[in-house]
Design a protein around this motif. Sequence first.
Motif, PDB file in Angstrom:
ATOM      1  N   ASN A   1      41.007  12.912  24.626  1.00 20.42           N
ATOM      2  CA  ASN A   1      40.211  12.319  23.550  1.00 20.42           C
ATOM      3  C   ASN A   1      40.937  11.143  22.914  1.00 20.42           C
ATOM      4  O   ASN A   1      42.021  10.739  23.358  1.00 20.42           O
ATOM      5  N   PHE A   2      40.368  10.611  21.838  1.00 17.30           N
ATOM      6  CA  PHE A   2      40.944   9.428  21.211  1.00 17.30           C
ATOM      7  C   PHE A   2      42.260   9.722  20.494  1.00 17.30           C
ATOM      8  O   PHE A   2      43.090   8.831  20.329  1.00 17.30           O
ATOM      9  N   ASP A   3      42.485  10.948  20.048  1.00 17.92           N
ATOM     10  CA  ASP A   3      43.784  11.312  19.467  1.00 17.92           C
ATOM     11  C   ASP A   3      44.870  11.222  20.533  1.00 17.92           C
ATOM     12  O   ASP A   3      45.981  10.729  20.272  1.00 17.92           O
ATOM     13  N   ASP A   4      44.554  11.704  21.735  1.00 19.67           N
ATOM     14  CA  ASP A   4      45.494  11.614  22.852  1.00 19.67           C
ATOM     15  C   ASP A   4      45.756  10.151  23.216  1.00 19.67           C
ATOM     16  O   ASP A   4      46.886   9.756  23.520  1.00 19.67           O
ATOM     17  N   PHE A   5      44.688   9.369  23.170  1.00 17.15           N
ATOM     18  CA  PHE A   5      44.789   7.956  23.497  1.00 17.15           C
ATOM     19  C   PHE A   5      45.727   7.238  22.516  1.00 17.15           C
ATOM     20  O   PHE A   5      46.588   6.430  22.921  1.00 17.15           O
ATOM     21  N   LEU A   6      45.564   7.520  21.212  1.00 21.19           N
ATOM     22  CA  LEU A   6      46.436   6.918  20.199  1.00 21.19           C
ATOM     23  C   LEU A   6      47.897   7.288  20.438  1.00 21.19           C
ATOM     24  O   LEU A   6      48.797   6.459  20.281  1.00 21.19           O
TER      25      LEU A   6
ATOM     26  N   ASN B   1      31.613  -1.049  21.608  1.00 23.45           N
ATOM     27  CA  ASN B   1      30.956  -0.656  22.860  1.00 23.45           C
ATOM     28  C   ASN B   1      31.875  -0.854  24.064  1.00 23.45           C
ATOM     29  O   ASN B   1      31.922  -0.017  24.965  1.00 23.45           O
ATOM     30  N   ASN B   2      32.611  -1.980  24.053  1.00 25.66           N
ATOM     31  CA  ASN B   2      33.542  -2.248  25.157  1.00 25.66           C
ATOM     32  C   ASN B   2      34.621  -1.183  25.233  1.00 25.66           C
ATOM     33  O   ASN B   2      34.966  -0.694  26.326  1.00 25.66           O
ATOM     34  N   LEU B   3      35.169  -0.813  24.066  1.00 18.94           N
ATOM     35  CA  LEU B   3      36.213   0.209  24.040  1.00 18.94           C
ATOM     36  C   LEU B   3      35.673   1.542  24.541  1.00 18.94           C
ATOM     37  O   LEU B   3      36.333   2.237  25.333  1.00 18.94           O
ATOM     38  N   MET B   4      34.478   1.900  24.104  1.00 20.68           N
ATOM     39  CA  MET B   4      33.885   3.173  24.533  1.00 20.68           C
ATOM     40  C   MET B   4      33.667   3.190  26.046  1.00 20.68           C
ATOM     41  O   MET B   4      33.951   4.189  26.722  1.00 20.68           O
ATOM     42  N   LYS B   5      33.200   2.069  26.593  1.00 20.06           N
ATOM     43  CA  LYS B   5      32.962   1.993  28.040  1.00 20.06           C
ATOM     44  C   LYS B   5      34.289   2.099  28.801  1.00 20.06           C
ATOM     45  O   LYS B   5      34.409   2.856  29.782  1.00 20.06           O
ATOM     46  N   GLN B   6      35.292   1.342  28.355  1.00 23.64           N
ATOM     47  CA  GLN B   6      36.596   1.374  29.024  1.00 23.64           C
ATOM     48  C   GLN B   6      37.222   2.766  28.934  1.00 23.64           C
ATOM     49  O   GLN B   6      37.823   3.266  29.896  1.00 23.64           O
TER      50      GLN B   6
ATOM     51  N   ILE C   1      39.640   3.134  16.489  1.00 23.84           N
ATOM     52  CA  ILE C   1      39.852   4.587  16.628  1.00 23.84           C
ATOM     53  C   ILE C   1      40.105   5.232  15.264  1.00 23.84           C
ATOM     54  O   ILE C   1      39.579   6.320  14.965  1.00 23.84           O
ATOM     55  N   LYS C   2      40.870   4.564  14.399  1.00 19.72           N
ATOM     56  CA  LYS C   2      41.192   5.141  13.095  1.00 19.72           C
ATOM     57  C   LYS C   2      40.014   5.089  12.126  1.00 19.72           C
ATOM     58  O   LYS C   2      40.053   5.706  11.059  1.00 19.72           O
ATOM     59  N   SER C   3      38.975   4.332  12.503  1.00 18.76           N
ATOM     60  CA  SER C   3      37.749   4.308  11.690  1.00 18.76           C
ATOM     61  C   SER C   3      36.803   5.439  12.072  1.00 18.76           C
ATOM     62  O   SER C   3      35.756   5.614  11.450  1.00 18.76           O
ATOM     63  N   MET C   4      37.169   6.174  13.114  1.00 11.93           N
ATOM     64  CA  MET C   4      36.369   7.342  13.514  1.00 11.93           C
ATOM     65  C   MET C   4      36.768   8.542  12.655  1.00 11.93           C
ATOM     66  O   MET C   4      37.891   8.606  12.143  1.00 11.93           O
ATOM     67  N   THR C   5      35.873   9.498  12.521  1.00 14.86           N
ATOM     68  CA  THR C   5      36.222  10.744  11.843  1.00 14.86           C
ATOM     69  C   THR C   5      37.078  11.595  12.786  1.00 14.86           C
ATOM     70  O   THR C   5      37.127  11.341  13.994  1.00 14.86           O
ATOM     71  N   LYS C   6      37.748  12.614  12.236  1.00 16.51           N
ATOM     72  CA  LYS C   6      38.549  13.511  13.071  1.00 16.51           C
ATOM     73  C   LYS C   6      37.691  14.152  14.163  1.00 16.51           C
ATOM     74  O   LYS C   6      38.122  14.297  15.310  1.00 16.51           O
ATOM     75  N   LYS C   7      36.473  14.508  13.772  1.00 21.20           N
ATOM     76  CA  LYS C   7      35.570  15.163  14.729  1.00 21.20           C
ATOM     77  C   LYS C   7      35.184  14.205  15.854  1.00 21.20           C
ATOM     78  O   LYS C   7      35.095  14.590  17.026  1.00 21.20           O
ATOM     79  N   GLU C   8      34.964  12.942  15.511  1.00 21.98           N
ATOM     80  CA  GLU C   8      34.586  11.947  16.521  1.00 21.98           C
ATOM     81  C   GLU C   8      35.745  11.664  17.477  1.00 21.98           C
ATOM     82  O   GLU C   8      35.540  11.518  18.684  1.00 21.98           O
ATOM     83  N   ARG C   9      36.965  11.593  16.935  1.00 21.15           N
ATOM     84  CA  ARG C   9      38.129  11.346  17.803  1.00 21.15           C
ATOM     85  C   ARG C   9      38.329  12.499  18.775  1.00 21.15           C
ATOM     86  O   ARG C   9      38.708  12.296  19.931  1.00 21.15           O
ATOM     87  N   ALA C  10      38.083  13.713  18.298  1.00 25.40           N
ATOM     88  CA  ALA C  10      38.278  14.894  19.152  1.00 25.40           C
ATOM     89  C   ALA C  10      37.132  15.066  20.144  1.00 25.40           C
ATOM     90  O   ALA C  10      37.303  15.682  21.205  1.00 25.40           O
ATOM     91  N   ASN C  11      35.938  14.500  19.812  1.00 22.64           N
ATOM     92  CA  ASN C  11      34.748  14.660  20.671  1.00 22.64           C
ATOM     93  C   ASN C  11      34.086  13.301  20.889  1.00 22.64           C
ATOM     94  O   ASN C  11      33.048  12.997  20.281  1.00 22.64           O
TER      95      ASN C  11
END
Length: 444
Positions: free
Chosen positions: A327-332, A409-414, A375-385
């Motif tokens: 997930n995005f936490d792992d990515f960070l 959108n580009n980041l989400m696709k990548q 990524i840091k503008s996402m909620t904890k729930k969004e980063r995890a899911n």
Amino acid sequence: MFENLSTTLDRAFKTLKGQGRITDINVAATVKEIRKALVDADVNYKVAKTVTDKIRDEAMGRKVLIAVEPGQLLVKIVHEELTQLMGGRLQDINVKGEPAVVLIAGLQGSGKTTFSGKLANYLKKQNRNVLLAACDIYRPAAIDQLKVLGQQVGVDVYAEPENKNAVQIARNAIQFAKANNKKVVIVDTAGRLAVDEQMMREIEEVKKAVQPTETLFVVDSMTGQDAVNTAKTFNDRLNFDGVVLTKLDGDTRGGAALSIRSVVDKPIKFISTGEKMEAIDLFYPERMASRILGMGDVLSLVEKAQQAFDEDEARRINQQIRKNQFNFDDFLSQLDQIKKMGNIKDLVSMIPGVSNMMKDVEIDDDAFTPIEAIIKSMTKKERANPDMIDGSRRQRIAKGSGTSIQQVNNLMKQFNDMRKMMRTMSKMGTGNEALRNIKNMGKR
């Protein structure tokens, strides 16, 4: 670092491109260009003449193999001579003793205190119990700066703010180290001018008092040939053991690195780039010669990766990939480890063949900032899911991160493409290798 020198040398080698053999005429023309390139890079003229004379003699004495073009052969000869010019082989720091004492000396503004913090961090990673000694009693806030650096790297700092006797502070620091089982003491001294007799006497007295196992002279490589002249003056007084080149990521022509060993006859032991505490490297003459000639430095790049990437974290990430839970936490977490490797443009220059292609391309060290902001503008729930991030959530994230909906959108696709690729690689048993693809996202 060395961009202009690398470009000029590459131009010189093209003189031999397409030539069937080495002759007096084409070697003379190429060697002349090489000498000019070295002098333009602020290499001492006598040093430049000596090394190019060796290159010419060596080139005329070599037979060209059928499979090797004259230009390729000359590159090999220049690589060998540059390696020898810079010392030939790695010479590490001497930290034997109970405690070992490393004395740091140099001019004002050369980066001694920052380097002291970096060296403490470097030695701590080798499981050595390190103490920093604040013996700069002249520069305002020097003690505070060393304390901040010590805190950053988790190393104790010995200081006596009210004491104005550097020799006494240094002695007391050694006694403190012995009483507290410190294995290495790094003595940070005040910057001084070589013409300042009183300050030069003080550093001599400090050295006599602490009997260092290693005395390092810190040089700002941006000062070019002046750095070499200053090093010679200091060496006549201190007889130091090695040189540290700082600010190699700045607008430097590289002459100091190429001249200093020959003029002072003391090895370069470390190079330092940037302000990060991890931005310190042992000086390998052969690897530096390769980088100057645009041949890259894969070994140093691999070593930086090994130091930056935490094995336990890599195993945890691998499990996340196998379970399809990356997930995005792992990515960070992975982005943080990549950033620890140092200056991005410096890292790119270590890849063979890439440095010349990238010489006119500006690579911002803040390239990952927009990604992190999203990524840091996402909620904890969004980063995890990540799969729950729909169109309305993307609009909110774009607004919160100060980026565009297209960037989100580009980041989400990548990210989704990368997850699929990681999953495939993991099934083949090479999931850890797939993690390296995160780097590519920062370049898009």
